[in-house]
Design an enzyme around this catalytic site. Structure first.
Site, PDB file in Angstrom:
ATOM      1  N   HIS A   1      -5.783   5.272 -18.941  1.00  0.00           N
ATOM      2  CA  HIS A   1      -5.401   4.903 -17.563  1.00  0.00           C
ATOM      3  C   HIS A   1      -4.904   3.452 -17.492  1.00  0.00           C
ATOM      4  O   HIS A   1      -5.459   2.618 -16.756  1.00  0.00           O
ATOM      5  CB  HIS A   1      -6.584   5.118 -16.589  1.00  0.00           C
ATOM      6  CG  HIS A   1      -6.157   5.180 -15.148  1.00  0.00           C
ATOM      7  ND1 HIS A   1      -6.768   5.990 -14.216  1.00  0.00           N
ATOM      8  CD2 HIS A   1      -5.170   4.528 -14.470  1.00  0.00           C
ATOM      9  CE1 HIS A   1      -6.179   5.817 -13.029  1.00  0.00           C
ATOM     10  NE2 HIS A   1      -5.203   4.933 -13.173  1.00  0.00           N
TER      11      HIS A   1
ATOM     12  N   ARG B   1      -2.400  11.204 -11.747  1.00  0.00           N
ATOM     13  CA  ARG B   1      -3.851  11.400 -11.675  1.00  0.00           C
ATOM     14  C   ARG B   1      -4.228  12.614 -12.520  1.00  0.00           C
ATOM     15  O   ARG B   1      -3.489  13.610 -12.569  1.00  0.00           O
ATOM     16  CB  ARG B   1      -4.304  11.636 -10.225  1.00  0.00           C
ATOM     17  CG  ARG B   1      -4.265  10.384  -9.342  1.00  0.00           C
ATOM     18  CD  ARG B   1      -5.295   9.325  -9.753  1.00  0.00           C
ATOM     19  NE  ARG B   1      -5.312   8.185  -8.871  1.00  0.00           N
ATOM     20  CZ  ARG B   1      -4.719   7.006  -9.136  1.00  0.00           C
ATOM     21  NH1 ARG B   1      -4.050   6.829 -10.267  1.00  0.00           N
ATOM     22  NH2 ARG B   1      -4.825   6.008  -8.291  1.00  0.00           N
TER      23      ARG B   1
HETATM   24  N1  LIG Z   1      -1.655   5.872 -14.167  1.00  0.00           N
HETATM   25  C1  LIG Z   1      -1.557   4.721 -13.555  1.00  0.00           C
HETATM   26  O1  LIG Z   1      -1.815   3.673 -14.147  1.00  0.00           O
HETATM   27  C2  LIG Z   1      -1.079   4.673 -12.151  1.00  0.00           C
HETATM   28  C3  LIG Z   1      -0.928   5.812 -11.399  1.00  0.00           C
HETATM   29  N2  LIG Z   1      -0.422   5.753 -10.132  1.00  0.00           N
HETATM   30  C4  LIG Z   1      -0.253   7.003  -9.378  1.00  0.00           C
HETATM   31  O2  LIG Z   1       1.110   7.160  -9.030  1.00  0.00           O
HETATM   32  C5  LIG Z   1       1.170   7.755  -7.741  1.00  0.00           C
HETATM   33  C6  LIG Z   1       2.543   7.563  -7.125  1.00  0.00           C
HETATM   34  O3  LIG Z   1       2.704   6.216  -6.711  1.00  0.00           O
HETATM   35  P1  LIG Z   1       3.934   5.768  -5.782  1.00  0.00           P
HETATM   36  O4  LIG Z   1       5.222   6.154  -6.419  1.00  0.00           O
HETATM   37  O5  LIG Z   1       3.719   4.356  -5.437  1.00  0.00           O
HETATM   38  O6  LIG Z   1       3.698   6.712  -4.517  1.00  0.00           O
HETATM   39  P2  LIG Z   1       4.720   7.088  -3.349  1.00  0.00           P
HETATM   40  O7  LIG Z   1       3.882   7.440  -2.179  1.00  0.00           O
HETATM   41  O8  LIG Z   1       5.747   6.041  -3.203  1.00  0.00           O
HETATM   42  O9  LIG Z   1       5.445   8.410  -3.888  1.00  0.00           O
HETATM   43  C7  LIG Z   1       4.892   9.679  -3.834  1.00  0.00           C
HETATM   44  C8  LIG Z   1       5.976  10.737  -3.952  1.00  0.00           C
HETATM   45  O10 LIG Z   1       5.345  12.008  -4.064  1.00  0.00           O
HETATM   46  C9  LIG Z   1       5.976  12.913  -3.161  1.00  0.00           C
HETATM   47  N3  LIG Z   1       4.987  13.910  -2.697  1.00  0.00           N
HETATM   48  C10 LIG Z   1       3.810  13.705  -2.083  1.00  0.00           C
HETATM   49  N4  LIG Z   1       3.199  14.866  -1.811  1.00  0.00           N
HETATM   50  C11 LIG Z   1       4.018  15.833  -2.244  1.00  0.00           C
HETATM   51  C12 LIG Z   1       3.945  17.242  -2.251  1.00  0.00           C
HETATM   52  N5  LIG Z   1       2.896  17.896  -1.735  1.00  0.00           N
HETATM   53  N6  LIG Z   1       4.972  17.921  -2.779  1.00  0.00           N
HETATM   54  C13 LIG Z   1       6.040  17.284  -3.296  1.00  0.00           C
HETATM   55  N7  LIG Z   1       6.165  15.943  -3.333  1.00  0.00           N
HETATM   56  C14 LIG Z   1       5.167  15.228  -2.811  1.00  0.00           C
HETATM   57  C15 LIG Z   1       6.463  12.058  -2.014  1.00  0.00           C
HETATM   58  O11 LIG Z   1       7.519  12.713  -1.344  1.00  0.00           O
HETATM   59  C16 LIG Z   1       6.909  10.807  -2.759  1.00  0.00           C
HETATM   60  O12 LIG Z   1       8.211  11.000  -3.235  1.00  0.00           O
HETATM   61  C17 LIG Z   1       0.007   7.087  -7.003  1.00  0.00           C
HETATM   62  O13 LIG Z   1      -0.411   7.872  -5.900  1.00  0.00           O
HETATM   63  C18 LIG Z   1      -1.051   6.984  -8.072  1.00  0.00           C
HETATM   64  O14 LIG Z   1      -1.913   8.091  -8.049  1.00  0.00           O
HETATM   65  C19 LIG Z   1      -0.039   4.576  -9.564  1.00  0.00           C
HETATM   66  C20 LIG Z   1      -0.163   3.415 -10.264  1.00  0.00           C
HETATM   67  C21 LIG Z   1      -0.719   3.360 -11.602  1.00  0.00           C
HETATM   68  O1  LIG Z   2      -2.867   1.605  -8.691  1.00  0.00           O
HETATM   69  C1  LIG Z   2      -3.273   2.734  -9.046  1.00  0.00           C
HETATM   70  O2  LIG Z   2      -3.235   3.717  -8.305  1.00  0.00           O
HETATM   71  C2  LIG Z   2      -3.821   2.895 -10.375  1.00  0.00           C
HETATM   72  O3  LIG Z   2      -4.036   3.972 -10.822  1.00  0.00           O
HETATM   73  C3  LIG Z   2      -4.054   1.653 -11.162  1.00  0.00           C
HETATM   74  O4  LIG Z   2      -4.343   1.911 -12.481  1.00  0.00           O
END
Ligand SMILES: NC(=O)C1=CN([C@@H]2O[C@H](COP(=O)(O)OP(=O)(O)OC[C@H]3O[C@@H](n4cnc5c(N)ncnc54)[C@H](O)[C@@H]3O)[C@@H](O)[C@H]2O)C=CC1
Ligand SMILES: O=C(O)C(=O)CO
Length: 312
Positions: free
Chosen positions: A275, A227
């Site tokens: 994005h 993000r």
């Molecule tokens: N740019 C894009 O197109 C996309 C971006 N995303 C972003 O990717 C992020 C991650 O997705 P997932 O891997 O599915 O999430 P997830 O919930 O599986 O993984 C999050 C990780 O962050 C760690 N974490 C959370 N808060 C923390 C903190 N304060 N300090 C240290 N570590 C911390 C957790 O321990 C976990 O390992 C999403 O929340 C989303 O914002 C997701 C999909 C697409």
């Molecule tokens: O799934 C998400 O969180 C995304 O950012 C999709 O682009």
């Protein structure tokens, strides 16, 4: 079973047809303003408050991996979704592979110095450069969850040293795991390519600032796939301009679309995408949601539920 669906840009008829096929007992409909009829499940992205408020739902599914936008709406409108109604998000559903493609291609681009060769080409300069070595190219992944874990796997396969940092310690084969704020400094010290895959929470906003970037190896790189609000953009520019950072690739920004006046557009060592690092893949997402609803109906334990207190 009644399911309501709302997404401002998705192909709604396709989603409804596929969900109906995979959940034969369900009646799936597009939610439209004024629809207050009963629903058991709601599938949403940027939902209008009135879609969810006051409903006796069994669960809500966010149609993406990150739930920051829905949680921030909930903060402003707590009555939109009582704590008793579970909120689920998409776990991987094809996003892991997309993140792997993105991260591997950019890390190899930097590792093979294609950024330097592109700069040389601008000056019509023919000059082979010294190779980089993998042992000086440690990849540090912030956020070792579903997507961070996938990215770690793919970079390990290319022979890079990989470490991750997360809230609690992870056991990912071949990956050195650092946990908690007390180990953040150690994690950063050896990192040459910092990849951000943290969720957007109160604890992670602004985490990638000058103080953090200064703890990386010299001539480091930043890949922000999570993000925009994680990065303090003016401080990222300072780190680039004082050559602490050699390059940055950004998929996400504090304001999207990135405003025309942002200096990031023109910076010679910044590359960006709008994005698109990983988008929701309808087939995989529909199969996942159908599987999860079937599990919930059977009373099984299913994964993917968001912890609203933690914020992800
Ligand atoms: N740019 C894009 O197109 C996309 C971006 N995303 C972003 O990717 C992020 C991650 O997705 P997932 O891997 O599915 O999430 P997830 O919930 O599986 O993984 C999050 C990780 O962050 C760690 N974490 C959370 N808060 C923390 C903190 N304060 N300090 C240290 N570590 C911390 C957790 O321990 C976990 O390992 C999403 O929340 C989303 O914002 C997701 C999909 C697409
Ligand atoms: O799934 C998400 O969180 C995304 O950012 C999709 O682009």
């Amino acid at each position: 079973m009644e399911i309501i669906f709302y997404h401002p840009t998705f192909d709604t008829p396709y989603w409804i047809a596929q969900l109906s096929k995979q959940l034969p007992g369900a009646n799936v409909r597009e939610w439209k303003k004024g629809d207050n009829q009963h629903a058991d499940y709601a599938l949403v992205w940027h939902p209008p408050v009135e879609m969810l408020q006051g409903r006796d739902l069994k669960a809500v599914f966010a149609l993406g991996a990150g739930v920051d936008s829905i949680l921030s709406k909930l903060k402003a409108n707590p009555e939109m979704l009582p704590e008793s109604i579970p909120l689920f998000r998409l776990e991987d559903t094809g996003m892991g592979l997309q993140m792997q493609e993105y991260a591997v291609s950019q890390v190899l681009h930097w590792f093979r110095r294609f950024d330097d060769y592109q700069a040389q080409q601008q000056k019509s300069e023919w000059q082979p450069l010294a190779d980089y070595h993998r042992e000086d190219f440690t990849i540090g992944i912030m956020g070792a969850g579903v997507l961070g874990g996938k990215v770690a796997e793919s970079l390990l396969a290319w022979g890079f040293p990989v470490r991750c940092w997360s809230r609690s310690r992870k056991t990912l084969p071949g990956v050195q795991s650092f946990a908690g704020t007390e180990e953040l400094g150690d994690f950063l010290r050896e990192t040459r390519v910092l990849i951000n895959l943290l969720p957007n929470t109160a604890e992670t906003v602004g985490i990638i600032n000058l103080n953090l970037l200064n703890q990386l190896q010299d001539n480091s790189y930043l890949l922000n796939l999570a993000r925009g609000v994680h990065v303090v953009e003016e401080e990222l520019l300072q780190a680039l301009n004082n050559n602490k950072l050699k390059g940055a690739m950004l998929d996400v920004f504090s304001r999207e679309p990135l405003p025309q006046e942002s200096p990031l557009w023109q910076h010679p060592r910044v590359v960006m995408t709008p994005h698109i690092a990983a988008v929701t893949r309808p087939q995989e997402a529909i199969a996942y949601i159908a599987r999860t609803i079937t599990g919930l109906e059977r009373g099984d334990h299913v994964s993917g539920q968001v912890d609203r207190q933690r914020g992800y």
